[in-house]
Write a protein that holds these residues in place. Structure first.
Motif, PDB file in Angstrom:
ATOM      1  N   ASN A  15       0.823  -1.298  -0.062  1.00 32.63           N
ATOM      2  CA  ASN A  15      -0.050  -0.144   0.128  1.00 32.63           C
ATOM      3  C   ASN A  15       0.900   1.214   0.004  1.00 32.63           C
ATOM      4  N   THR A  16       0.425   2.411  -0.672  1.00 35.47           N
ATOM      5  CA  THR A  16       0.986   3.688  -0.731  1.00 35.47           C
ATOM      6  C   THR A  16      -0.221   4.601  -0.684  1.00 35.47           C
ATOM      7  N   ARG A  17       0.190   5.975  -0.002  1.00 41.14           N
ATOM      8  CA  ARG A  17      -0.760   6.921  -0.117  1.00 41.14           C
ATOM      9  C   ARG A  17      -0.049   8.165  -0.727  1.00 41.14           C
ATOM     10  N   LEU A  18      -0.818   8.722  -1.472  1.00 40.02           N
ATOM     11  CA  LEU A  18      -0.530   9.873  -2.362  1.00 40.02           C
ATOM     12  C   LEU A  18      -1.068  11.168  -2.032  1.00 40.02           C
ATOM     13  N   PHE A  19      -0.381  12.196  -2.027  1.00 39.68           N
ATOM     14  CA  PHE A  19      -1.113  13.457  -1.638  1.00 39.68           C
ATOM     15  C   PHE A  19      -1.172  14.468  -2.738  1.00 39.68           C
ATOM     16  N   VAL A  20      -2.327  14.928  -2.889  1.00 35.71           N
ATOM     17  CA  VAL A  20      -2.572  15.821  -3.979  1.00 35.71           C
ATOM     18  C   VAL A  20      -2.681  17.462  -3.592  1.00 35.71           C
ATOM     19  N   SER A  21      -1.845  18.428  -4.212  1.00 36.95           N
ATOM     20  CA  SER A  21      -1.729  19.625  -3.669  1.00 36.95           C
ATOM     21  C   SER A  21      -1.589  20.551  -4.873  1.00 36.95           C
ATOM     22  N   THR A  22      -1.854  21.902  -4.936  1.00 43.58           N
ATOM     23  CA  THR A  22      -1.688  22.891  -5.854  1.00 43.58           C
ATOM     24  C   THR A  22      -0.266  23.582  -5.319  1.00 43.58           C
TER      25      THR A  22
ATOM     26  N   SER B 274      -6.993  24.229  -2.820  1.00 49.93           N
ATOM     27  CA  SER B 274      -7.363  22.852  -2.061  1.00 49.93           C
ATOM     28  C   SER B 274      -8.751  22.710  -2.585  1.00 49.93           C
ATOM     29  N   GLN B 275      -9.894  23.494  -3.138  1.00 56.35           N
ATOM     30  CA  GLN B 275     -11.138  22.896  -3.654  1.00 56.35           C
ATOM     31  C   GLN B 275     -10.736  22.413  -5.004  1.00 56.35           C
ATOM     32  N   PHE B 276      -9.625  23.003  -5.636  1.00 57.14           N
ATOM     33  CA  PHE B 276      -9.394  22.430  -7.139  1.00 57.14           C
ATOM     34  C   PHE B 276      -8.734  20.906  -6.928  1.00 57.14           C
ATOM     35  N   SER B 277      -8.063  20.732  -5.710  1.00 53.69           N
ATOM     36  CA  SER B 277      -7.326  19.410  -5.438  1.00 53.69           C
ATOM     37  C   SER B 277      -8.530  18.363  -5.291  1.00 53.69           C
ATOM     38  N   GLN B 278      -9.626  18.759  -4.441  1.00 53.84           N
ATOM     39  CA  GLN B 278     -10.456  17.823  -4.036  1.00 53.84           C
ATOM     40  C   GLN B 278     -11.579  17.475  -5.470  1.00 53.84           C
ATOM     41  N   GLU B 279     -11.637  18.427  -6.292  1.00 55.50           N
ATOM     42  CA  GLU B 279     -12.374  18.045  -7.410  1.00 55.50           C
ATOM     43  C   GLU B 279     -11.627  17.165  -8.387  1.00 55.50           C
ATOM     44  N   ARG B 280     -10.396  17.314  -8.226  1.00 58.92           N
ATOM     45  CA  ARG B 280      -9.589  16.609  -9.153  1.00 58.92           C
ATOM     46  C   ARG B 280      -9.182  15.281  -8.548  1.00 58.92           C
ATOM     47  N   VAL B 281      -9.064  15.129  -7.434  1.00 58.55           N
ATOM     48  CA  VAL B 281      -8.590  13.758  -6.906  1.00 58.55           C
ATOM     49  C   VAL B 281      -9.673  12.579  -7.434  1.00 58.55           C
ATOM     50  N   ALA B 282     -10.889  12.793  -7.607  1.00 54.61           N
ATOM     51  CA  ALA B 282     -11.779  11.698  -8.020  1.00 54.61           C
ATOM     52  C   ALA B 282     -11.180  11.117  -9.564  1.00 54.61           C
ATOM     53  N   SER B 283     -11.097  12.008 -10.249  1.00 53.66           N
ATOM     54  CA  SER B 283     -10.496  11.910 -11.624  1.00 53.66           C
ATOM     55  C   SER B 283      -9.065  11.158 -11.542  1.00 53.66           C
ATOM     56  N   TYR B 284      -8.212  11.460 -10.529  1.00 55.84           N
ATOM     57  CA  TYR B 284      -7.120  11.107 -10.642  1.00 55.84           C
ATOM     58  C   TYR B 284      -7.036   9.365 -10.147  1.00 55.84           C
ATOM     59  N   ALA B 285      -8.096   9.136  -9.335  1.00 52.66           N
ATOM     60  CA  ALA B 285      -8.291   7.776  -8.998  1.00 52.66           C
ATOM     61  C   ALA B 285      -8.628   6.809 -10.386  1.00 52.66           C
ATOM     62  N   GLN B 286      -9.422   7.289 -10.996  1.00 53.64           N
ATOM     63  CA  GLN B 286      -9.486   6.957 -12.289  1.00 53.64           C
ATOM     64  C   GLN B 286      -8.465   6.600 -13.073  1.00 53.64           C
ATOM     65  N   LEU B 287      -7.561   7.755 -13.189  1.00 53.41           N
ATOM     66  CA  LEU B 287      -6.391   7.631 -14.068  1.00 53.41           C
ATOM     67  C   LEU B 287      -5.531   6.993 -13.358  1.00 53.41           C
ATOM     68  N   LEU B 288      -5.383   6.491 -12.260  1.00 58.51           N
ATOM     69  CA  LEU B 288      -4.517   5.570 -11.699  1.00 58.51           C
ATOM     70  C   LEU B 288      -4.458   4.165 -12.224  1.00 58.51           C
ATOM     71  N   GLU B 289      -5.814   3.788 -12.556  1.00 59.82           N
ATOM     72  CA  GLU B 289      -6.143   2.464 -13.184  1.00 59.82           C
ATOM     73  C   GLU B 289      -6.213   2.663 -14.558  1.00 59.82           C
TER      74      GLU B 289
ATOM     75  N   VAL C 283      -9.591   9.096   0.014  1.00 59.18           N
ATOM     76  CA  VAL C 283     -10.230   9.043   1.259  1.00 59.18           C
ATOM     77  C   VAL C 283     -11.010  10.173   1.165  1.00 59.18           C
ATOM     78  N   PRO C 284     -12.304   9.860   1.773  1.00 55.53           N
ATOM     79  CA  PRO C 284     -13.414  11.038   1.458  1.00 55.53           C
ATOM     80  C   PRO C 284     -12.886  12.418   2.252  1.00 55.53           C
ATOM     81  N   GLU C 285     -13.422  13.438   1.363  1.00 55.77           N
ATOM     82  CA  GLU C 285     -13.187  14.931   1.995  1.00 55.77           C
ATOM     83  C   GLU C 285     -12.067  15.194   2.202  1.00 55.77           C
ATOM     84  N   THR C 286     -10.853  14.637   1.525  1.00 49.80           N
ATOM     85  CA  THR C 286      -9.462  14.856   1.491  1.00 49.80           C
ATOM     86  C   THR C 286      -9.007  14.799   0.113  1.00 49.80           C
ATOM     87  N   VAL C 287      -7.836  15.080  -0.240  1.00 46.59           N
ATOM     88  CA  VAL C 287      -6.933  15.222  -1.106  1.00 46.59           C
ATOM     89  C   VAL C 287      -6.085  13.706  -1.220  1.00 46.59           C
ATOM     90  N   LEU C 288      -6.448  12.774  -0.362  1.00 51.69           N
ATOM     91  CA  LEU C 288      -5.402  11.840  -0.412  1.00 51.69           C
ATOM     92  C   LEU C 288      -5.944  10.547  -1.357  1.00 51.69           C
TER      93      LEU C 288
END
Length: 529
Positions: free
Chosen positions: A42-49, A62-77, A107-112
Motif C-alpha cells: 500500500n502507498t498513499r499519495l497527496f494531491v496539492s497545488t 484546495s477545492q481544485f485538488s478535491q475536485e481533481r482527486v476523484a479523476s486521478y483515482a480513475q487515472l491511476l487504473e 479518502v473521503p473529503e480529503t486530497v489523499l
C-alpha cells in the motif's frame, strides 16, 4: 415456531450442526491449500497545488485538488499508466491483467489517494507500487502543465511509502478456516431447524403432553427381548419392566377419589406398541394383588391373547353375537389374578359390535368381577372402531411411538375422543431409545444388590471339608461348618442343602443321594499326589 421448539430441533439435530462445522472447516482448508498466496502493498499519495501566499488562492487550490482527486483515482487504473509500468519493470503481463491487481480509492473529503497492489510475489508487488506512484506523478504533471507554462500547478507527493510484505494477505489460514467452520455451523443449525419443522414426530414428554392435552404417565424404552417376546418376565427388575410399573403407579393416582376401573388403551396409528403396553400393564397391575381382566377389543388385528399364549379362537365376538357366555370364554393367566378375554372369531362388522349395547353389558359385567378392566382397542385414526368404544370406558390411555408418531396424529386423536366425550387419562411413549433424554431416572439403572461372593478362605476350607466328608460319609456342608470357616455356602452347596425328601423336609446326611459322596471320593482321589 416457538422458542422451545427451536431448542428442541437444535438438540435433536446437533449432529447436523457438527457435520456442517466439520464440512465448512474442511472446505475452507481445501480452498486455502489450493489458493495461491497473494501479497499486498500500500502507498498513499497527496494531491496539492503549487504554494502561494494568498489565502484566497490557497483555498481555491484546495477545492481544485478535491475536485481533481476523484479523476486521478480513475487515472491511476488507466491502461496507459499500466502499459508504462509494464515497460518500466519489463513485466510479463498485459495492461488488463495488471489493472486487475491495482486498486485506487479516495479518502473521503480529503486530497489523499490510497493505492493497493496485489501480486503473488512480494518483491514484485513492492516494485509495482513504487513504479505506479512515480509514473502517476509524472503523468499528472504532464497532463496538468499548461502549453504556455513549464511547471504544473498540481503536485503529487508520496506520504506513505510502500513496504515489503512479509505475510500473504490471502489466504489467511487462521482466519479462513474458523470462518468456514462458523459458516458451516450456521448452515448445519439452519438444516437442523428446517428438519425439526418438517419432522413432527414426538420425541419428548412435553410435545406429547401438549398434543394429547394430558400428562405423559410413562416412557417404555426399547428392549430386544420385549420386542421378541412382548411380555416381561414375572417380577422383572429391568428398565423396561420398571417403565410398565411406572405407568401402573401413575395410572392409579390420576384420580384418587374415583380411580378409573375400565380403561381403553389405544394409539393414533397401527404399530405403536399398544397391545404390548396393554399386556404388560395388566401383568404389572396383577403383581399388586389386583384382579385384572384384559379384553382384546382389536377385532381386526388381535395380538394380546397370542402374546400371553391364550386361545384366540373364542372370545369377545362370541359373546357379542350371543353364541357364548362370559364364563365360557374367560381364560385365566398365571395365578388367576389376570383373566383374558380374547377377541374370538373375526367378524365382518367390528365397528358395530364394539359400539353395541351388548358391548356395554360385557364391560358392566367385567366391572363387577374385576378391580381393573384393560381394553386393548383398535387404533383411533385408521378405523372408527374405537370411537364408539371410547365413550363406554372410564378413560383412554393413548400410546405414541417415540420418533414415529406425528404430533398432528396425536392432536387428531384427541379431537376424535373429545367429540364423543371420552376422557383422556394420559399418554405413554413407547420404543424410546435408552439414551433419550425422556427416559427418566431409570436411564441410570437401579436393581437389587448382587449376591455376596464366597471368600477365598472359604474356598480353601471347602476342599478340606470335602476330604472330611469323604472320610466319614457326611455332607460337604457339614464339614465346612465344622471347619470353623465363616461365610455363605457356595452355589453348589446351596443347592445340596435345599434338597428335600419330597414332603418338604431337608434330606439328612444319611439320606443324601450316593452321587454326592461318590463325587467327594472322586475329588479326594484327584487331590492325592
Amino acid at each position: 415456531m416457538p422458542y422451545a421448539e427451536y431448542i428442541r430441533a437444535l438438540r435433536a439435530g446437533w449432529w447436523l450442526a457438527v457435520l456442517g462445522a466439520l464440512l465448512g472447516a474442511g472446505l475452507a482448508t481445501a480452498v486455502v491449500m489450493a489458493s495461491t498466496p497473494l501479497y499486498e502493498t500500500n502507498t498513499r499519495l497527496f494531491v496539492s497545488t503549487v504554494g502561494t501566499d494568498d489565502l484566497a488562492t490557497a483555498v481555491q487550490g484546495s477545492q481544485f485538488s478535491q475536485e481533481r482527486v476523484a479523476s486521478y483515482a480513475q487515472l491511476l487504473e488507466s491502461r496507459d499508466l499500466m502499459a508504462t509500468v509494464i515497460d518500466r519493470l519489463d513485466l510479463a503481463t498485459t495492461p488488463d491483467e495488471l489493472q486487475s491487481q491495482i486498486e485506487a480509492t479516495v479518502v473521503p473529503e480529503t486530497v489523499l489517494l490510497d493505492v493497493t497492489v496485489t501480486d503473488p510475489e512480494p518483491e514484485r508487488a513492492l516494485a509495482i507500487t513504487s513504479s505506479v506512484a512515480d509514473e502517476f506523478g509524472e503523468l499528472v504533471t504532464r497532463l496538468e502543465t499548461p502549453e504556455d507554462a513549464t511547471t504544473s500547478p498540481v503536485r503529487i507527493a508520496v506520504v506513505a511509502s510502500p513496504e515489503l510484505p512479509t505475510e500473504p494477505s490471502s489466504p489467511r489460514t487462521a482466519r479462513d478456516v474458523p470462518l468456514g467452520a462458523a459458516l458451516g455451523l450456521l448452515a448445519g443449525m439452519g438444516a437442523a431447524v428446517l428438519r425439526g419443522r418438517r419432522d413432527t414426530a414426538v420425541k419428548d414428554d412435553d410435545a406429547t403432553a401438549t398434543a394429547v392435552g394430558a400428562p405423559v404417565i410413562g416412557d417404555i424404552v426399547t428392549d430386544a427381548q420385549l420386542a421378541e417376546a412382548h411380555v416381561m418376565r414375572p417380577y422383572d427388575t429391568s428398565r423396561v419392566a420398571e417403565g410398565f410399573r411406572q405407568v401402573r403407579a401413575n395410572l392409579q393416582f390420576l384420580r384418587v377419589d374415583q380411580p378409573p376401573r375400565v380403561i381403553l388403551v389405544s394409539s393414533p396409528l397401527a404399530g405403536e406398541g399398544k397391545s404390548t403396553l396393554t399386556v404388560n400393564l395388566a401383568l404389572a397391575l396383577s403383581e399388586t394383588g389386583l384382579s385384572v381382566t384384559l379384553v382384546e377389543a382389536d377385532l381386526r388385528r388381535p395380538r394380546a391373547a397370542r402374546y400371553l399364549g391364550r386361545v384366540t379362537g373364542v372370545g369377545l365376538t362370541n359373546i357379542l353375537s350371543g353364541t357364548a357366555d362370559l364364563d365360557d370364554v374367560l381364560q385365566p393367566h398365571g395365578d388367576g389374578r389376570l383373566q383374558v378375554l380374547a377377541s374370538g372369531p373375526k367378524a365382518p362388522n367390528p365397528g358395530e359390535l364394539l359400539s353395541s349395547e351388548a358391548m356395554s353389558q360385557v364391560l358392566a359385567q367385567l366391572r363387577t368381577r374385576s378391580d381393573v378392566v384393560l381394553v386393548d382397542g383398535p387404533p383411533l385414526l385408521p378405523v372408527a372402531d374405537a370411537v364408539g368404544l371410547a365413550s363406554r370406558v372410564d378413560g383412554v390411555v393413548i400410546c405414541a411411538r417415540f420418533g414415529k408418531t406425528p404430533r398432528e396424529a396425536l392432536e387428531s386423536s384427541r379431537e376424535v375422543l373429545d367429540r364423543v366425550g371420552a376422557s383422556v387419562l394420559g399418554a405413554v411413549l413407547t420404543m424410546v431409545p435408552p439414551r433419550a433424554r425422556t427416559t427418566g431416572a431409570y436411564a441410570y439403572g437401579y436393581s437389587d444388590d448382587p449376591p455376596d461372593r464366597p471368600r477365598s478362605a472359604h474356598r480353601s476350607g471347602s476342599r478340606a471339608g470335602r476330604r472330611a466328608a469323604a472320610a466319614d460319609g457326611s455332607a460337604p456342608e457339614t464339614a465346612v461348618a465344622a471347619s470353623g470357616v465363616d461365610g455363605p455356602p457356595s452355589a453348589d452347596d446351596g443347592r445340596t442343602a435345599t434338597a428335600g425328601t419330597g414332603d418338604g423336609r431337608p434330606v439328612a446326611s444319611a439320606e443324601r443321594p450316593q452321587s454326592t459322596s461318590r463325587a467327594a471320593e472322586d475329588e479326594e482321589t484327584a487331590d492325592r499326589p
